[in-house]
Enzyme design. Sequence first.
Site, PDB file in Angstrom:
ATOM      1  CD  GLU A  78      -3.080  -0.777   0.005  1.00 15.44           C
ATOM      2  OE1 GLU A  78      -2.872   0.135  -0.821  1.00 15.44           O
ATOM      3  OE2 GLU A  78      -4.060  -1.534  -0.050  1.00 15.44           O
ATOM      4  CG  HIS A 118      -4.146   0.736   5.597  1.00 20.27           C
ATOM      5  ND1 HIS A 118      -5.519   0.841   5.680  1.00 20.27           N
ATOM      6  CD2 HIS A 118      -3.912  -0.376   4.861  1.00 20.27           C
ATOM      7  CE1 HIS A 118      -6.065  -0.169   5.025  1.00 20.27           C
ATOM      8  NE2 HIS A 118      -5.110  -0.932   4.530  1.00 20.27           N
ATOM      9  CG  HIS A 129      -7.158  -4.391   7.253  1.00 15.13           C
ATOM     10  ND1 HIS A 129      -6.657  -5.469   6.573  1.00 15.13           N
ATOM     11  CD2 HIS A 129      -6.899  -3.309   6.475  1.00 15.13           C
ATOM     12  CE1 HIS A 129      -6.111  -5.066   5.424  1.00 15.13           C
ATOM     13  NE2 HIS A 129      -6.241  -3.753   5.350  1.00 15.13           N
ATOM     14  CG  HIS A 138      -9.064  -1.889   2.102  1.00 17.48           C
ATOM     15  ND1 HIS A 138      -8.234  -1.753   1.017  1.00 17.48           N
ATOM     16  CD2 HIS A 138      -8.249  -2.286   3.111  1.00 17.48           C
ATOM     17  CE1 HIS A 138      -7.002  -2.080   1.326  1.00 17.48           C
ATOM     18  NE2 HIS A 138      -6.989  -2.400   2.602  1.00 17.48           N
TER      19      HIS A 138
HETATM   20 ZN    ZN Z   1      -5.376  -2.810   3.755  1.00 14.94          ZN
END
Ligand code: ZN
Length: 223
Positions: A82, A101, A103, A164
Amino acid sequence: MTAANVYESERRAVLDAARAMHRAGLVAVSSGNVSARVGPPGADLLAITTAGKDYAAMGLGEVVAVDFDGEPVEGEGLPSTEMLLHTAVYRARPDVRAVMHTHSVYASALAVAGEPLPPLIDEMVVGIGGGIAVSAYAFPGTEELGAAVVEALGERNAALIRNHGLVGVGATLAEALRVCEMAERIAHIYAAAKSFGAPAPLPPDAVETETALFRMRREAGGK
Ligand SMILES: [Zn+2]
């Protein structure tokens, strides 16, 4: 060959933030990624977690320094898949020096539902800059995902990534972590509040005052 250990302390700070993100339960297995700008202002360099790292066994070798095109500067290994998300945010937001980032479960659930978080709690507006928008869907790892997240972020410090997860940003790694933890907690509160009835957003005048405070903090470097 790359220069030896010029950015070791910055890479270590990213490693510590990645471990803290994992300890906080915001990611599982090898998902999620963390980065920070390194070098002097305008250097266009970042230290970022590598692709496919395992948090349980993660060391300094799993954080590399690269330029904004992904060219290696220090450390072995490939930067996170990413990386384009991180560089898109840095290019669009000179005030941002760290990107995280995750999840995390409730934030991801809202991202799957396509449901933005309204401004619900006072500290959310001061710390994040308002409600949290959901980006358009884009395939993981692409430039399009970076552009979609930049649009959803605007001037705020968090965005949900459609189907996501979540991205949190800040002037420091500590601030990016705080934003991700706060966003996840508020997503959880929102889900619980919905089970009791219709959650009421904050009054508009409170949002206005708190947004002004957010902007003042941002100008002071996130302090
Ligand atoms: Zn991700």
